[in-house]
Design an enzyme around this catalytic site. Structure first.
Site, PDB file in Angstrom:
ATOM      1  N   SER A  97      -7.519  -5.358  -4.904  1.00 58.18           N
ATOM      2  CA  SER A  97      -8.796  -5.872  -4.104  1.00 58.18           C
ATOM      3  C   SER A  97     -10.224  -5.627  -5.090  1.00 58.18           C
ATOM      4  O   SER A  97     -10.244  -4.995  -6.034  1.00 58.18           O
ATOM      5  CB  SER A  97      -8.982  -5.043  -2.917  1.00 58.18           C
ATOM      6  OG  SER A  97      -9.296  -3.726  -3.051  1.00 58.18           O
TER       7      SER A  97
ATOM      8  N   HIS B 287       2.684   3.347  -9.006  1.00 60.38           N
ATOM      9  CA  HIS B 287       2.199   1.921  -9.159  1.00 60.38           C
ATOM     10  C   HIS B 287       3.233   1.252 -10.036  1.00 60.38           C
ATOM     11  O   HIS B 287       3.745  -0.006  -9.764  1.00 60.38           O
ATOM     12  CB  HIS B 287       1.028   1.838 -10.117  1.00 60.38           C
ATOM     13  CG  HIS B 287      -0.337   2.184  -9.178  1.00 60.38           C
ATOM     14  ND1 HIS B 287      -0.540   1.831  -7.875  1.00 60.38           N
ATOM     15  CD2 HIS B 287      -1.438   3.069  -9.345  1.00 60.38           C
ATOM     16  CE1 HIS B 287      -1.748   2.307  -7.268  1.00 60.38           C
ATOM     17  NE2 HIS B 287      -2.223   2.813  -8.340  1.00 60.38           N
TER      18      HIS B 287
ATOM     19  N   ILE C 267      -6.810  -4.502   7.768  1.00 63.85           N
ATOM     20  CA  ILE C 267      -6.722  -5.443   6.769  1.00 63.85           C
ATOM     21  C   ILE C 267      -7.396  -5.420   5.259  1.00 63.85           C
ATOM     22  O   ILE C 267      -6.750  -5.849   4.586  1.00 63.85           O
ATOM     23  CB  ILE C 267      -7.407  -6.935   7.538  1.00 63.85           C
ATOM     24  CG1 ILE C 267      -6.746  -7.020   8.941  1.00 63.85           C
ATOM     25  CG2 ILE C 267      -7.471  -7.942   6.608  1.00 63.85           C
ATOM     26  CD1 ILE C 267      -5.194  -7.347   8.739  1.00 63.85           C
ATOM     27  N   SER C 268      -8.143  -4.312   5.314  1.00 59.46           N
ATOM     28  CA  SER C 268      -8.854  -4.189   3.870  1.00 59.46           C
ATOM     29  C   SER C 268      -9.301  -5.249   3.232  1.00 59.46           C
ATOM     30  O   SER C 268      -9.205  -5.373   2.166  1.00 59.46           O
ATOM     31  CB  SER C 268      -7.839  -3.254   3.290  1.00 59.46           C
ATOM     32  OG  SER C 268      -7.457  -2.189   3.736  1.00 59.46           O
TER      33      SER C 268
ATOM     34  N   ASP D 111       0.766  -1.052  -0.134  1.00 60.66           N
ATOM     35  CA  ASP D 111       0.063   0.071   0.007  1.00 60.66           C
ATOM     36  C   ASP D 111       1.005   1.241  -0.105  1.00 60.66           C
ATOM     37  O   ASP D 111       2.028   1.285   0.501  1.00 60.66           O
ATOM     38  CB  ASP D 111      -1.023  -0.081   1.195  1.00 60.66           C
ATOM     39  CG  ASP D 111      -2.115   1.026   1.183  1.00 60.66           C
ATOM     40  OD1 ASP D 111      -2.193   1.533   0.030  1.00 60.66           O
ATOM     41  OD2 ASP D 111      -2.770   1.207   2.044  1.00 60.66           O
TER      42      ASP D 111
ATOM     43  N   ASN E 109       1.373   3.381  -2.963  1.00 61.84           N
ATOM     44  CA  ASN E 109       1.929   3.587  -4.202  1.00 61.84           C
ATOM     45  C   ASN E 109       1.346   5.095  -4.458  1.00 61.84           C
ATOM     46  O   ASN E 109       1.939   5.926  -5.181  1.00 61.84           O
ATOM     47  CB  ASN E 109       1.192   2.814  -5.370  1.00 61.84           C
ATOM     48  CG  ASN E 109       1.933   1.549  -5.257  1.00 61.84           C
ATOM     49  OD1 ASN E 109       2.929   1.353  -4.344  1.00 61.84           O
ATOM     50  ND2 ASN E 109       1.485   0.355  -5.763  1.00 61.84           N
TER      51      ASN E 109
ATOM     52  N   TRP F  19       2.926   7.843  -2.396  1.00 61.65           N
ATOM     53  CA  TRP F  19       4.053   8.109  -2.975  1.00 61.65           C
ATOM     54  C   TRP F  19       4.170   9.066  -3.966  1.00 61.65           C
ATOM     55  O   TRP F  19       4.923  10.017  -4.125  1.00 61.65           O
ATOM     56  CB  TRP F  19       4.722   6.701  -3.068  1.00 61.65           C
ATOM     57  CG  TRP F  19       6.272   6.879  -3.442  1.00 61.65           C
ATOM     58  CD1 TRP F  19       7.204   6.626  -2.588  1.00 61.65           C
ATOM     59  CD2 TRP F  19       6.753   6.874  -4.818  1.00 61.65           C
ATOM     60  NE1 TRP F  19       8.458   6.832  -3.321  1.00 61.65           N
ATOM     61  CE2 TRP F  19       8.064   7.180  -4.566  1.00 61.65           C
ATOM     62  CE3 TRP F  19       6.165   7.289  -5.981  1.00 61.65           C
ATOM     63  CZ2 TRP F  19       9.099   7.108  -5.880  1.00 61.65           C
ATOM     64  CZ3 TRP F  19       7.166   7.270  -7.205  1.00 61.65           C
ATOM     65  CH2 TRP F  19       8.522   7.582  -7.025  1.00 61.65           C
TER      66      TRP F  19
ATOM     67  N   ARG G 146      -0.587   9.157  -9.897  1.00 62.95           N
ATOM     68  CA  ARG G 146      -0.589   7.907  -9.279  1.00 62.95           C
ATOM     69  C   ARG G 146      -0.096   6.554  -9.914  1.00 62.95           C
ATOM     70  O   ARG G 146       0.531   5.898  -9.294  1.00 62.95           O
ATOM     71  CB  ARG G 146      -2.052   7.625  -8.759  1.00 62.95           C
ATOM     72  CG  ARG G 146      -2.642   8.756  -7.775  1.00 62.95           C
ATOM     73  CD  ARG G 146      -4.145   8.436  -7.269  1.00 62.95           C
ATOM     74  NE  ARG G 146      -4.255   7.196  -6.965  1.00 62.95           N
ATOM     75  CZ  ARG G 146      -4.060   6.482  -5.599  1.00 62.95           C
ATOM     76  NH1 ARG G 146      -4.064   7.572  -4.768  1.00 62.95           N
ATOM     77  NH2 ARG G 146      -4.206   5.528  -5.315  1.00 62.95           N
TER      78      ARG G 146
ATOM     79  N   ASN H 221     -10.930  -2.177  -5.115  1.00 65.83           N
ATOM     80  CA  ASN H 221     -10.224  -1.363  -6.194  1.00 65.83           C
ATOM     81  C   ASN H 221     -11.009  -1.154  -7.275  1.00 65.83           C
ATOM     82  O   ASN H 221     -10.669  -0.369  -8.051  1.00 65.83           O
ATOM     83  CB  ASN H 221      -8.917  -1.913  -6.318  1.00 65.83           C
ATOM     84  CG  ASN H 221      -7.981  -1.698  -5.095  1.00 65.83           C
ATOM     85  OD1 ASN H 221      -7.117  -2.439  -4.583  1.00 65.83           O
ATOM     86  ND2 ASN H 221      -8.234  -0.824  -4.148  1.00 65.83           N
TER      87      ASN H 221
END
Ligand code: IPE
Ligand code: IPE
Ligand code: MG
Length: 251
Positions: free
Chosen positions: A63, A35, A193-194, A18, A20, A23, A31, A66
């Site tokens: 996920s 990645h 934990i998502s 997690d 990315n 950052w 974004r 996502n």
């Protein structure tokens, strides 16, 4: 670098990769650049896990939730994923690593599924580390789909309701055949934990670091593993039972 005990490494390491996006945004970058940099961290971690002799590495790459991101980011992630799989398969062959995928494959684009099928087929005979990618994966979705399969087998007379033990139910999950993770790392400072491996993480040691995934280095990985090695896993027993296992009075 922290010295590691080769006999006390996790047999199964799972990672929620997690941070990315943050950052990249902190650097005024798009974004997707985060990645892309994250994919470089994946290569490093796969290489290190392989060198350390870790048997199972499971990476949360995308996920179920996502899919709700902006379409342009989802598309870019799928393209990156396909590129990664295609580019890395030769290296997986050299390192004797086998690809595995968990999650709802039916939701992935056809070209991604094709790349995954090719990579899985090509590496199927490899006997070293198992690299499991969690794609379009959600723990609740996995558990409910497993429950539906159990129900169908009971209705069809292939399984007795009374035979549904923890092990039997576990075998219906996408991870059937994989050991539970011993250690879970999540980067980027989020302490949740998502929806990752909800069933399988029951007794996993958890580790959270503030470092964003593109900045996660070999050093950080070793630091995390050293932390794991300092822990006492009790599985509900007392500390004495764990440390004095050879003493029959304390067994
Ligand atoms: C993890 O980084 C990668 C995926 C979830 C695909 P994020 O994209 O979640 O990065 P942040 O959390 O927004 O910084
Ligand atoms: C979890 O990260 C999923 C992956 C790392 C693939 P998210 O960034 O999607 O998690 P939340 O939404 O912040 O909990
Ligand atoms: Mg995130």
């Amino acid at each position: 670098m922290e010295p590691l005990d080769p006999d006390k490494l996790p047999g199964h390491l799972a990672i929620i990769m997690d941070g990315n996006g943050r950052w990249a945004q902190q650097r005024m970058l798009k974004r997707i650049v985060g990645h892309q940099r994250g994919a470089e961290t994946v290569k490093m971690v796969v290489e290190q896990a392989h060198l350390l002799g870790i048997r199972h590495l499971t990476l949360f790459a995308f996920s179920s939730e996502n899919w709700s991101r902006p379409a342009i980011e989802v598309r870019a992630l799928m393209t990156l994923l396909k590129k990664y799989i295609r580019q890395e398969t030769a290296r997986m062959m050299r390192k004797n690593i086998r690809y595995n995928v968990i999650g709802n494959r039916g939701e992935l684009p056809d070209d991604v599924n094709q790349a995954l099928n090719d990579a899985i087929a090509e590496t199927a005979g490899n006997t070293g580390m198992v690299l499991t990618l969690a794609l379009s994966y959600g723990g609740r979705q996995e558990i409910s789909m497993a429950a539906a399969r159990v129900a169908r087998d009971v209705a069809g007379g292939r399984l007795k309701a009374d035979d549904v033990t923890v092990d039997v139910f576990g075998s219906y999950l996408d991870t059937g055949g994989l050991p539970d993770p011993d250690f879970l790392i999540r980067t980027s400072g989020e302490m949740r934990i998502s929806n990752f491996l909800l069933w399988q993480l029951a007794y996993t040691e958890l580790y959270f670091t503030e470092i964003n995934w593109p900045d996660f280095t070999i050093n950080e990985l070793h630091k995390a593993l050293a932390d794991f090695q300092a822990r006492e896993r009790r599985f509900g027993k007392t500390s004495d039972q764990i440390t004095k296992r050879s003493d029959p009075l304390n067994a």
